[in-house]
Scaffold this active site. Structure first.
Site, short mmCIF file in Angstrom:
data_model
loop_
_atom_site.label_atom_id
_atom_site.label_comp_id
_atom_site.label_asym_id
_atom_site.label_seq_id
_atom_site.Cartn_x
_atom_site.Cartn_y
_atom_site.Cartn_z
N THR A 329 -50.19 -21.66 31.45
CA THR A 329 -50.47 -23.08 31.23
C THR A 329 -51.97 -23.28 31.19
O THR A 329 -52.71 -22.67 31.97
CB THR A 329 -49.82 -23.97 32.31
N HIS A 381 -43.92 -15.00 46.60
CA HIS A 381 -44.24 -13.93 47.54
C HIS A 381 -43.02 -13.11 47.94
O HIS A 381 -43.14 -12.02 48.50
CB HIS A 381 -44.90 -14.52 48.80
#
Length: 410
Positions: A329, A381
């Site tokens: 983006t 994560h």
């Protein structure tokens, strides 16, 4: 005999749509295949064309209402074109690039204002008029050939609102400025965006790491070849293709970036589909570049340009939005200096590009001015360790700062 206008099936996972806008009014004649109504889903917007030359006899579902797949939203009657081809409300067959017909009325050509003719009102302006409950003649057109643009509608609405506020304030001395509220229902696309972003925050373990990139070399390379690239492919050479290639290089080194959680399993792919966020008429959409590992710079730029055009016209197809193993983006086009993008589940990573600004940096013991860009990598994560995320982002930095690596594969 009246024909039913029904909501067509647009995808296995879609059961209802929102009526976005009726492009013509009841009794207005249109030609075969002229778009008559826009429908919105939680993934895309699409149009329903006229089944024949004729007119809408009755509108059942108005703009903003919900309808299920197969529901009747109106009735259409086949009818011959009005004599002379210039009757009130006539709509010409739409060729590629020609805007939809507008329900606005008015015939003044004073001061560059738009007419009833559909060629004067651009599609985005037509949608903005409908959303604001305005007529085309209430906005001053500034586009080429007297065309009414979306920005013209917004500017006119803002000017009108300010004028009403000043008038009210002056008439009620000491009462203070007028305080009003406007309640607008969320569109299906905006609802879906909200749900997915909240879901990402709740279900994934998101972390963001940052770096900065000296854009000097890639800017020089782009300037060196931009004219020949444009002459050969008919499209400008942008920065996005460089970043797509750099991300591909980074994923080859750190495949965890492109992996996804699927239940209790981790899925790795031997291909790379990268989503590129583009601004559309109904909000930000993320169409997907398929098999980027097989695409050239020109193919990337041409595909992104096609996505941007379709997004602006709300023509992005559902199949173009599905899938993807990573997203890029670019907030820099809006002037963003730094931000933390949110992962698009079930993906495990998103790269945020930002504005290019000249800044002083230390280089070889000297303070120099360089065009710098901050980049941000947000990752899940659960899938990607910090070491892997930093390694990936450093690789993106290395490739952009020395773009010949893309050709030499080093």
């Amino acid at each position: 005999m009246a024909m039913e206008i029904v909501v067509p099936a647009v995808g296995e996972s879609i059961s209802e749509v929102q009526i976005g806008e009726w492009y013509i009014s009841e009794g207005q004649w249109v030609a075969l295949d002229t778009d008559i109504v826009g429908l919105e889903t939680d993934k895309a917007t699409f149009d329903v064309p006229a089944p024949a030359g004729g007119k809408i006899s009755r509108i059942v579902k108005k703009a903003g209402e919900m309808a299920a797949i197969g529901d009747v939203i109106g009735y259409f009657e086949e009818a011959p074109e009005p004599a002379g081809g210039s009757g009130a409300g006539e709509s010409k067959p739409k060729s590629q690039g020609e805007p939809k017909s507008s329900p606005a009325s008015g015939s003044s050509d004073n001061g560059g204002q738009s007419h009833q003719g559909s060629e004067k009102v651009m599609p985005a302006a037509s949608r903005e008029l409908a959303q604001r409950g305005m007529q085309a003649h209430q906005a001053k057109a500034t586009g080429p050939g007297g065309r009414l643009l979306k920005e013209d509608v917004i500017a006119s609405a803002s000017t009108s609102a300010k004028g009403r506020e000043l008038s009210t304030t002056s008439e009620s001395a000491g009462a203070g400025p007028l305080r009003t509220e406007e309640i607008v229902p969320l569109s299906p696309i905006r609802k879906r965006i909200a749900e997915r972003l909240v879901s990402a925050q709740h279900e994934a373990a998101l972390l963001t790491t940052f770096n900065e990139i000296d854009m000097s070399n890639v800017m020089d390379l782009r300037n060196q070849y931009k004219d020949s690239f444009l002459n050969k492919y008919g499209i400008k050479l942008g920065f996005m293709s460089f970043f797509v290639k750099a991300v591909l290089d980074g994923m080859n080194q750190v495949p965890q970036i492109a992996a996804q959680m699927r239940g209790k399993e981790l899925v790795y792919r031997n291909y790379y589909d990268i989503g590129v966020a583009v601004g559309g008429g109904k909000g930000l959409v993320v169409p997907v570049l398929r098999n980027v590992e097989r695409m050239s710079f020109a193919e990337i730029e041409l595909t992104i340009a096609d996505f941007a055009k379709k997004a602006k016209d709300n023509k992005i197809g559902l199949e173009q939005l599905e899938g993807g193993c990573f997203t890029i983006t670019n907030g820099g086009v809006y002037g963003s200096l730094l931000s933390t993008p949110i992962v698009n589940p079930p993906q495990s990573g998103v790269l945020g590009m930002h504005g290019i600004f000249e800044r002083p940096i230390a280089l070889n013991g000297q303070v120099v001015i360089r065009p710098m860009m901050y980049v941000a990598l947000t990752y899940d994560h659960r899938v990607v360790d910090g070491r892997e995320a930093v390694t990936f982002l450093r690789r993106v930095k290395e490739v952009i700062e020395d773009p010949t690596r893309m050709l030499m594969e080093i």
